[in-house]
Design a protein around this motif. Structure first.
Motif: not given
Length: 264
Positions: A75, A153-155
């Motif tokens: 991340r 993508h929405d993540n």
């Protein structure tokens, strides 16, 4: 054979990397790390069990296993510390996580030189996406009015994407900075024209169903040119990831961009 450690192993990208490394005849998986530890890295991705378990302490695992390369897809908020930990153990990081600041990249470059350990960062490991960036830079010499639309993508946590920023940076190398659109244009809603990179506009779309996609649209007198790349699944990134893992130890300092490893 190059010994490889995978960080962020239980995530979607991490699992794709685990599978690709184990299936590559020139790479050897020696370890993995994730906040969710314990799984066998073979069984985790549908391959035969191999006895290499996912660990939770990155520094301890690197110190014990001493791999040549650490592949990191974690991340944005943890990747910098992961990279610095790898370099401190003289392990070459191959980083696909985007969101590193210019200051952080500068610190990584210094650490790579101090530890005499090469590092590699790529905003996109899909070879088609690299070709899109290279072709966009060539097109911008003749069609300097350009906008970028990236769809993920929405993540995905960061926007714009690292690929979009790298594309704009490459275009800026051959394009004089100038504002596009009408000089008196006004946004009725803040952000409607997207982010501004030296006069270029970058637009980010985040929706379920997408993986990673980008359009670079050039406009000229009576014509437009669109260059588009689509990653339809995470496997599209794996040839580039494996290529970087094999080549990183032969580099010096910090290298950014898969285009640096390809011949044009």
């Amino acid at each position: 054979m190059t010994t490889v450690f995978v960080n962020g192993a239980c995530g979607r990208m991490g699992q794709a990397v685990l599978k690709a490394v184990q299936e590559d005849k020139d790479l050897t998986l020696v370890g993995a790390c994730d906040i969710h530890g314990g799984a066998d890295t073979g069984s985790l991705v549908g391959l035969p069990a191999n006895g290499v378990l996912v660990e939770t302490d990155l520094a301890a695992a690197l110190a014990r296993l001493q791999p040549e390369v650490m592949i990191d897809f974690t991340r944005p908020d943890v990747v910098f510390d992961n990279v610095m930990t790898a370099l401190a153990h003289k392990v070459s990081p191959v980083v696909g996580t985007t969101g590193l600041s210019e200051e952080q990249k500068s610190e990584i470059r210094k650490a790579a030189e101090v530890n005499n350990t090469p590092a590699f960062i790529a905003p996109n490991f899909a070879i088609g996406a690299v070709l899109l960036m290279v072709l966009s830079k060539q097109a911008a010499k003749y069609m300097p009015d350009v906008e970028i639309i990236e769809l993920h993508h929405d993540n995905k946590l960061d926007a714009p994407s690292g690929t979009a920023i790298q594309t704009a940076a490459m275009i800026a190398e051959v394009r004089a900075e100038h504002k596009q659109g009408h000089p008196d244009e006004k946004e009725k809603l803040s952000g409607a024209r997207g982010a501004d990179y030296e006069g270029m506009h970058i637009h980010s779309v985040r929706l379920p169903g997408y993986v990673a996609h980008q359009e670079v649209i050039f406009g000229g007198l009576g014509q437009t040119l669109t260059i588009r790349h689509d990653s339809l699944n995470r496997e599209s990134f794996m040839p580039g990831v494996c290529l970087a893992a094999k080549k990183v130890r032969g580099l010096r300092g910090l290298t950014i961009g898969l285009d640096q490893l390809l011949e044009f």
